[in-house]
Write a protein that holds these residues in place. Structure first.
Motif, PDB file in Angstrom:
ATOM      1  N   MET A  40     -21.348 -32.482  51.243  1.00  0.00           N
ATOM      2  CA  MET A  40     -21.845 -33.785  50.792  1.00  0.00           C
ATOM      3  C   MET A  40     -23.286 -33.698  50.279  1.00  0.00           C
ATOM      4  O   MET A  40     -23.728 -34.570  49.529  1.00  0.00           O
ATOM      5  N   ALA A  41     -24.000 -32.648  50.624  1.00  0.00           N
ATOM      6  CA  ALA A  41     -25.379 -32.456  50.149  1.00  0.00           C
ATOM      7  C   ALA A  41     -25.428 -31.774  48.780  1.00  0.00           C
ATOM      8  O   ALA A  41     -26.500 -31.675  48.190  1.00  0.00           O
ATOM      9  N   LEU A  42     -24.286 -31.322  48.277  1.00  0.00           N
ATOM     10  CA  LEU A  42     -24.233 -30.705  46.951  1.00  0.00           C
ATOM     11  C   LEU A  42     -24.403 -31.770  45.873  1.00  0.00           C
ATOM     12  O   LEU A  42     -24.171 -32.958  46.130  1.00  0.00           O
ATOM     13  N   PRO A  43     -24.761 -31.366  44.651  1.00  0.00           N
ATOM     14  CA  PRO A  43     -24.752 -32.326  43.543  1.00  0.00           C
ATOM     15  C   PRO A  43     -23.356 -32.957  43.412  1.00  0.00           C
ATOM     16  O   PRO A  43     -22.348 -32.333  43.758  1.00  0.00           O
ATOM     17  N   ARG A  69     -17.466 -25.827  38.094  1.00  0.00           N
ATOM     18  CA  ARG A  69     -18.081 -26.672  39.144  1.00  0.00           C
ATOM     19  C   ARG A  69     -17.760 -26.139  40.535  1.00  0.00           C
ATOM     20  O   ARG A  69     -18.613 -26.142  41.420  1.00  0.00           O
ATOM     21  N   TRP A  70     -16.528 -25.691  40.739  1.00  0.00           N
ATOM     22  CA  TRP A  70     -16.111 -25.111  42.014  1.00  0.00           C
ATOM     23  C   TRP A  70     -16.967 -23.882  42.331  1.00  0.00           C
ATOM     24  O   TRP A  70     -17.503 -23.753  43.427  1.00  0.00           O
ATOM     25  N   THR A  71     -17.091 -22.990  41.355  1.00  0.00           N
ATOM     26  CA  THR A  71     -17.854 -21.753  41.547  1.00  0.00           C
ATOM     27  C   THR A  71     -19.321 -22.054  41.831  1.00  0.00           C
ATOM     28  O   THR A  71     -19.906 -21.481  42.750  1.00  0.00           O
ATOM     29  N   ARG A  72     -19.907 -22.955  41.054  1.00  0.00           N
ATOM     30  CA  ARG A  72     -21.317 -23.322  41.290  1.00  0.00           C
ATOM     31  C   ARG A  72     -21.473 -23.968  42.667  1.00  0.00           C
ATOM     32  O   ARG A  72     -22.408 -23.664  43.408  1.00  0.00           O
ATOM     33  N   GLY A  73     -20.546 -24.834  43.035  1.00  0.00           N
ATOM     34  CA  GLY A  73     -20.591 -25.466  44.353  1.00  0.00           C
ATOM     35  C   GLY A  73     -20.490 -24.451  45.475  1.00  0.00           C
ATOM     36  O   GLY A  73     -21.219 -24.524  46.470  1.00  0.00           O
ATOM     37  N   LEU A  74     -19.588 -23.470  45.332  1.00  0.00           N
ATOM     38  CA  LEU A  74     -19.452 -22.427  46.353  1.00  0.00           C
ATOM     39  C   LEU A  74     -20.734 -21.609  46.504  1.00  0.00           C
ATOM     40  O   LEU A  74     -21.153 -21.305  47.622  1.00  0.00           O
TER      41      LEU A  74
END
Length: 103
Positions: A40-43, A69-74
């Protein structure tokens, strides 16, 4: 905490969001809750991609934009989880005390 691999983190996210249903659980597992708070703290775009695909177990996504987006989030989440105040008990090795007590 050691830096988790992408596969380890993916398995943990699917466990938290799909298996444990951390978003609606009354008393979620502490590690699932830790993962939830950090996601939840991710963009917003990255958090939405991680939650959506972890919830469905459809990881990694096949859509190129969702995959980015998944890869950047990970990658961001991996860094967040290495911080000193963030620990996941399921990612830590078993203490040696139990092994020596069993002997």
């Amino acid at each position: 905490m050691k830096l988790l691999t992408r596969n380890e983190l993916t398995l943990m996210l699917v466990w938290a969001f799909h298996d444990e249903k951390v978003e609606s659980a009354i008393n979620p597992h502490v590690d699932a809750h830790t993962l939830y708070c950090n996601v939840m703290a991710l963009p917003v775009a990255e958090a939405a991609a991680v939650v959506s695909h972890a919830r469905s177990g459809n990881v990694p996504p096949s859509d190129p934009v969702a995959l980015a987006r998944w890869t950047r989030g990970l990658m961001m989440l991996r860094e967040m989880l290495t911080q000193p105040m963030c620990t996941l008990s399921i990612a830590e090795p078993e203490p040696m005390v139990r092994a020596s007590a069993a002997a």
